[in-house]
Motif scaffolding. Structure first.
Motif, mmCIF file in Angstrom:
data_model
loop_
_atom_site.group_PDB
_atom_site.id
_atom_site.type_symbol
_atom_site.label_atom_id
_atom_site.label_comp_id
_atom_site.label_asym_id
_atom_site.label_seq_id
_atom_site.Cartn_x
_atom_site.Cartn_y
_atom_site.Cartn_z
ATOM 1 N N ALA A 97 0.830 -1.199 0.000
ATOM 2 C CA ALA A 97 0.000 0.000 0.000
ATOM 3 C C ALA A 97 0.866 1.251 0.000
ATOM 4 O O ALA A 97 1.999 1.245 0.487
ATOM 5 C CB ALA A 97 -0.916 -0.001 1.228
ATOM 6 N N TRP A 98 0.314 2.316 -0.535
ATOM 7 C CA TRP A 98 1.038 3.583 -0.632
ATOM 8 C C TRP A 98 1.598 3.998 0.725
ATOM 9 O O TRP A 98 2.735 4.450 0.834
ATOM 10 C CB TRP A 98 0.078 4.648 -1.164
ATOM 11 C CG TRP A 98 0.690 5.955 -1.525
ATOM 12 C CD1 TRP A 98 1.170 6.319 -2.749
ATOM 13 C CD2 TRP A 98 0.866 7.090 -0.680
ATOM 14 N NE1 TRP A 98 1.643 7.610 -2.707
ATOM 15 C CE2 TRP A 98 1.464 8.108 -1.445
ATOM 16 C CE3 TRP A 98 0.582 7.350 0.659
ATOM 17 C CZ2 TRP A 98 1.778 9.352 -0.924
ATOM 18 C CZ3 TRP A 98 0.895 8.592 1.186
ATOM 19 C CH2 TRP A 98 1.489 9.583 0.395
ATOM 20 N N TRP A 99 0.781 3.859 1.759
ATOM 21 C CA TRP A 99 1.165 4.383 3.069
ATOM 22 C C TRP A 99 2.118 3.475 3.843
ATOM 23 O O TRP A 99 2.516 3.808 4.951
ATOM 24 C CB TRP A 99 -0.085 4.668 3.903
ATOM 25 C CG TRP A 99 -1.092 3.560 3.885
ATOM 26 C CD1 TRP A 99 -1.112 2.450 4.672
ATOM 27 C CD2 TRP A 99 -2.237 3.471 3.046
ATOM 28 N NE1 TRP A 99 -2.180 1.661 4.376
ATOM 29 C CE2 TRP A 99 -2.897 2.262 3.383
ATOM 30 C CE3 TRP A 99 -2.772 4.288 2.058
ATOM 31 C CZ2 TRP A 99 -4.073 1.864 2.744
ATOM 32 C CZ3 TRP A 99 -3.938 3.870 1.438
ATOM 33 C CH2 TRP A 99 -4.579 2.689 1.774
ATOM 34 N N THR A 100 2.493 2.338 3.302
ATOM 35 C CA THR A 100 3.513 1.509 3.949
ATOM 36 C C THR A 100 4.836 1.585 3.213
ATOM 37 O O THR A 100 5.725 0.764 3.438
ATOM 38 C CB THR A 100 3.070 0.033 4.023
ATOM 39 O OG1 THR A 100 2.878 -0.467 2.700
ATOM 40 C CG2 THR A 100 1.808 -0.120 4.809
ATOM 41 N N THR A 101 4.967 2.557 2.327
ATOM 42 C CA THR A 101 6.170 2.676 1.502
ATOM 43 C C THR A 101 6.644 4.124 1.508
ATOM 44 O O THR A 101 5.886 5.036 1.848
ATOM 45 C CB THR A 101 5.881 2.243 0.061
ATOM 46 O OG1 THR A 101 4.870 3.090 -0.493
ATOM 47 C CG2 THR A 101 5.409 0.802 0.007
ATOM 48 N N SER A 102 7.898 4.331 1.095
ATOM 49 C CA SER A 102 8.395 5.705 1.004
ATOM 50 C C SER A 102 9.614 5.742 0.101
ATOM 51 O O SER A 102 10.252 4.713 -0.165
ATOM 52 C CB SER A 102 8.740 6.255 2.390
ATOM 53 O OG SER A 102 9.810 5.542 2.971
ATOM 54 N N MET A 103 9.949 6.957 -0.360
ATOM 55 C CA MET A 103 11.149 7.168 -1.170
ATOM 56 C C MET A 103 11.667 8.571 -0.883
ATOM 57 O O MET A 103 10.888 9.537 -0.850
ATOM 58 C CB MET A 103 10.842 7.016 -2.655
ATOM 59 C CG MET A 103 12.058 7.202 -3.568
ATOM 60 S SD MET A 103 11.702 6.887 -5.319
ATOM 61 C CE MET A 103 10.529 8.192 -5.689
ATOM 62 N N VAL A 104 12.981 8.690 -0.657
ATOM 63 C CA VAL A 104 13.594 9.991 -0.407
ATOM 64 C C VAL A 104 14.883 10.080 -1.202
ATOM 65 O O VAL A 104 15.467 9.066 -1.601
ATOM 66 C CB VAL A 104 13.886 10.214 1.094
ATOM 67 C CG1 VAL A 104 12.594 10.300 1.892
ATOM 68 C CG2 VAL A 104 14.784 9.115 1.645
ATOM 69 N N VAL A 105 15.332 11.320 -1.428
ATOM 70 C CA VAL A 105 16.560 11.560 -2.172
ATOM 71 C C VAL A 105 17.541 12.305 -1.277
ATOM 72 O O VAL A 105 17.144 13.182 -0.509
ATOM 73 C CB VAL A 105 16.268 12.355 -3.462
ATOM 74 C CG1 VAL A 105 15.678 13.719 -3.148
ATOM 75 C CG2 VAL A 105 17.502 12.487 -4.326
ATOM 76 N N ASN A 106 18.792 11.929 -1.349
ATOM 77 C CA ASN A 106 19.841 12.602 -0.585
ATOM 78 C C ASN A 106 20.174 13.916 -1.285
ATOM 79 O O ASN A 106 20.652 13.918 -2.428
ATOM 80 C CB ASN A 106 21.083 11.706 -0.510
ATOM 81 C CG ASN A 106 22.203 12.318 0.303
ATOM 82 O OD1 ASN A 106 22.093 13.436 0.797
ATOM 83 N ND2 ASN A 106 23.288 11.573 0.450
ATOM 84 N N PRO A 107 19.961 15.048 -0.630
ATOM 85 C CA PRO A 107 20.199 16.322 -1.306
ATOM 86 C C PRO A 107 21.679 16.649 -1.489
ATOM 87 O O PRO A 107 22.010 17.618 -2.185
ATOM 88 C CB PRO A 107 19.542 17.339 -0.366
ATOM 89 C CG PRO A 107 19.634 16.716 0.977
ATOM 90 C CD PRO A 107 19.444 15.240 0.745
ATOM 91 N N ASN A 108 22.533 15.841 -0.911
ATOM 92 C CA ASN A 108 23.972 16.121 -0.982
ATOM 93 C C ASN A 108 24.679 15.371 -2.104
ATOM 94 O O ASN A 108 25.893 15.536 -2.279
ATOM 95 C CB ASN A 108 24.630 15.761 0.348
ATOM 96 C CG ASN A 108 24.059 16.566 1.497
ATOM 97 O OD1 ASN A 108 23.931 17.789 1.390
ATOM 98 N ND2 ASN A 108 23.685 15.904 2.582
ATOM 99 N N ALA A 109 23.934 14.528 -2.832
ATOM 100 C CA ALA A 109 24.570 13.749 -3.903
ATOM 101 C C ALA A 109 23.560 13.482 -5.002
ATOM 102 O O ALA A 109 22.457 12.998 -4.745
ATOM 103 C CB ALA A 109 25.114 12.424 -3.360
#
Length: 794
Positions: free
Chosen positions: A660-672
């Motif tokens: 489900a959408w709410w059991t997942t996530s994605m983030v990006v490292n702003p330093n690379a």
């Protein structure tokens, strides 16, 4: 606040934390529930139903008002956990005073656990943050009822369960005013966030024999425990009926009253009254909304009442007079018309009536002609909150809140209490917390909030700006809207609208953080979607001139929005193909991302978007598959600012689990550039080449459920923040998940090579939903507990 829309948002959050709301495993911080226990007895009359004994939870400390006891973070330094200031923000469903010990007061909430009043600091202490309330136990932050032993002001009983459809609930027992808890499974469902949640109290302790408890359930009639809540039996002498879902109308057995002026005699109270809602009266074939027993519950007889309907609260005066209000609704916002009677055991005398609202709250102090009676009139939207007071036993009444200083807007005055130690102190609940007056007897009572450190907002999304920005974060929350937090100890004032709204998503331009864009739900406009932006750090706002396809009507929380640069926004409404604008919302163009097929009726899904902070041309989109029975997760990559996307073959090769959408996530490292982290619910993945290839990290593993304890997901959320000085990786990584069978927040300072648990057993908050790392301070995260507002660490 406290409107039903927030409850739907929170349901999605709960699903993320408890894997379908109650199926699965125990965390390492509390024992799993045990198997079914011994049979109880149904009292001296009737056959007892099967009882249930759950596994006991551990013990955990509460906190000083405003911040919790320090845990130990991954570096070995002391960590503190402090509530971000909002103040209330949600629906407190009941206030429970100890009858004889001054200032011993508890508040129960529908989604955010329970609180104890600290009269010295004039603030609330959360008492359901620790053991027994981990991410696998989110649903027990829905508090159905609280009962206090009149003989022992240290003893607290608490019945919990968020929704009846999730299955059987729990009882929590504390012998130290909620500092530590033991819990047991019970053989009936509870619904702390179902309709009818202000009714009660449903749980009562026999004053004469406090090992005897009665509980009025929503669906399965009346229950009794003779061993202080450890085991339970249905009181079949009243009825053995368990209602079907079609029969349930948010009532059941509403409240229990012991008709006695004595306590601690050791002999069970013989005369007992139970108020019964219309749904259970009909299903069980009963003949009245009020029943009476004169033999301790062995047999029951109907009491002929002058009218029928709901009896939301029933109070016994010290002289034995019983005060009984009748309404036509169960609440929240208990509806009228309503009538209040006093009952001497044989005769009902009308004391007051109202047509425009419902008598949601009732409290009585004193007796006879000098009895002080206060009534909270609910469902008065549009003209203010109404509180009526009589100081002469109901002969005369006056209005003490409507039009008075500090009085609030109309709504959910569904419980009201006179302080047993100070009859001029009156408090009542409402959709945004608690209001009180300390001078109720004066000609012009003054009212004010009593919500210090009571935080019950429900955040959907958080975003933190780069180091040095003029604000801490952007909070997108149910019912209270979108806010810019500039001071963690002060209620925020910068938001896109003063109207009642919900916030779904927001983002900032990393190279220009004064530009903020967001999306939400305009609750004042028939709950339609709207979008907004600020070019000056939230000081002023404007709505987008147009909306992308799907944004107006698809207002679910499975929404993201990202900013690549000022005026350039990509918006993914729930259940919709994302669109982009290059002119600050003057127009929108659909991306080429494929439509997302429905996985279940009424079940939201959506794309998660992330903008590369080092290269504004790169944007990433993650389709989680929508549900565990959906298709495998996929990641798409854009190199033209989020206009067109290409499927990452590496994400397909990684075989991302569907979730489900709410059991997942994605983030990006702003330093690379091209440095992404993803959690698919079952594992943590890392890519350093713009999603071309993915590495699955070891150590995170889902734990199956047991009893009422929900499944413990391997990894449901991830956040990045400022790196530890001298660390080998350019960001601190925080994962909400499970390692070695222990659920919690886990931190890595070396890019995922090693991990340490960041929180401890005393700081679990009913689970964690939205989370973001700070880029100014190492070791600081911001996150939402289940109905616990926002919390930050140092």
């Amino acid at each position: 606040m406290g409107i039903q829309n927030k409850r739907l948002i929170v349901l999605a959050i709960i699903a993320s934390l408890a894997a379908g709301c109650g199926g699965g495993g125990s965390s390492g911080s509390s024992s799993s529930s045990g198997s079914s226990g011994s049979s109880g007895t149904g009292g001296t009359g009737g056959t007892g139903g099967t009882g249930s004994t759950g596994g006991t939870g551990g013990t955990g400390g509460t906190t000083d008002p405003g911040s919790t006891s320090p845990g130990t973070d991954a570096s070995g330094a002391a960590a503190t956990w402090t509530s971000v200031k909002w103040g209330g923000g949600g629906y407190v469903t009941g206030l429970i005073y100890h009858p004889t010990s001054a200032h011993v007061l508890y508040a129960r909430t529908d989604i955010g656990g329970a609180y104890r009043w600290d009269d010295t600091s004039k603030s609330w202490t959360p008492i359901t943050d620790g053991l027994g309330f981990s991410g696998t136990e989110s649903r027990f932050h829905g508090i159905e009822s609280i009962a206090l032993d009149p003989n022992n002001d240290q003893l607290v009983y608490m019945m919990t369960g968020m929704y009846t459809f999730e299955g059987n609930g729990r009882i929590y027992i504390s012998s130290d005013r909620g500092n530590t808890w033991t819990h047991y499974d019970v053989p009936f469902a509870m619904g702390g966030n179902n309709g009818g949640r202000p009714l009660g109290e449903r749980l009562m302790v026999d004053p004469n024999k406090p090992s005897t408890l009665f509980f009025g359930s929503r669906v399965a009639g009346l229950w009794k425990s003779t061993d202080s809540g450890k085991t339970w039996a249905q009181v079949t002498s009243l009825s053995s009926v368990t209602m079907t879902s079609a029969q349930v109308k948010d009532g059941g057995i509403e409240t229990v009253v012991f008709d006695t002026s004595t306590k601690g005699t050791g002999t069970a109270t013989q005369t007992i009254y139970v108020a019964i809602a219309p749904d259970y009266v009909a299903a069980a074939g009963l003949t009245s909304n009020l029943y009476k027993s004169t033999d301790g519950g062995a047999s029951w007889a109907p009491v002929a009442t002058p009218v029928s309907g709901f009896i939301p609260h029933m109070v016994r005066g010290v002289d034995g007079t019983i005060y009984v209000p009748f309404t036509q609704g169960s609440g929240p916002g208990i509806g009228g018309p309503s009538k209040l009677y006093k009952f001497d055991g044989t005769r009902f005398d009308l004391l007051n009536s109202v047509d425009y609202g419902g008598y949601g709250g009732l409290s009585v102090y004193g007796s006879g002609a000098n009895a002080r009676i206060v009534l909270g009139v609910a469902n008065t939207w549009g003209f203010g909150q109404v509180v009526q007071l009589s100081v002469d036993g109901g002969a005369n009444w006056k209005e003490i809140e409507l039009g008075k200083p500090g009085g609030s807007g109309g709504g959910w005055v569904d419980d009201i209490e006179i302080d047993p130690s100070n009859p001029d102190h009156i408090s009542h609940v409402h959709g945004g917390g608690i209001l009180e007056t300390l001078n109720a007897s004066t000609a012009t009572p003054t009212w004010g909030d009593a919500v210090t450190n009571l935080e019950e907002t429900a955040t959907n999304a958080l975003v933190t700006p780069p180091a040095g920005a003029t604000y801490k974060f952007v909070n997108s929350a149910g019912d209270i809207g979108t806010w810019i937090q500039t001071d963690l100890a002060t209620k925020p004032t910068r938001g896109p609208t003063p109207n009642w709204s919900s916030g779904n998503a927001a983002d900032v331009a990393w190279s220009d953080p004064q530009y903020i864009a967001g999306s939400g739900v305009a609750n004042w406009l028939d709950a339609k979607g709207f979008g907004f932006w600020s070019g000056d750090g939230g000081a002023t706002w404007a709505n987008f001139a147009t909306l992308p396809a799907g944004a107006k009507d698809n207002t679910g929380g499975s929404t993201t929005l990202v900013v690549t640069s000022r005026n350039n926004v990509i918006w993914a409404p729930a259940n919709s193909v994302p669109s982009y604008t290059t002119n600050n919302g003057a127009s929108w163009t659909a991306t080429n991302l494929p439509p997302l097929p429905s996985v279940a009726n009424g079940w939201d899904r959506g794309y998660r978007l992330a903008a590369d902070r080092k290269n504004a041309s790169k944007v990433y989109a993650y389709d989680s598959g929508g549900a565990t029975w959906g298709t495998a997760g996929k990641v798409y990559v854009s190199t033209d600012g989020g206009h067109t996307f290409t499927l990452s073959a590496g994400s397909t090769a990684a075989q991302l689990a569907p979730n489900a959408w709410w059991t997942t996530s994605m983030v990006v490292n702003p330093n690379a550039e091209g440095d992404l982290w993803l959690t698919d619910g079952n594992a943590v993945y890392h890519s350093t080449d713009s999603a071309a290839t993915w590495t699955k990290l070891s150590g995170f593993a889902t734990v199956a459920g047991s009893g009422t304890t929900g499944q413990s997901p391997a990894a449901s959320a991830i956040a990045l923040g400022k790196a530890k000085a001298g660390a080998s990786y350019s960001a601190a990584v925080y994962v909400v998940g499970t390692r070695s069978g222990v659920w919690g927040v886990w931190r890595s300072d070396d890019g995922g090579a090693t991990w340490s648990r960041f929180n401890d057993d005393a700081h679990q908050f009913g689970g964690i939903g939205a989370i973001a790392g700070d880029w100014n301070t190492y070791g600081r995260i911001y996150f939402s507990g289940t109905g616990r507002g926002l919390i930050y660490t140092n």
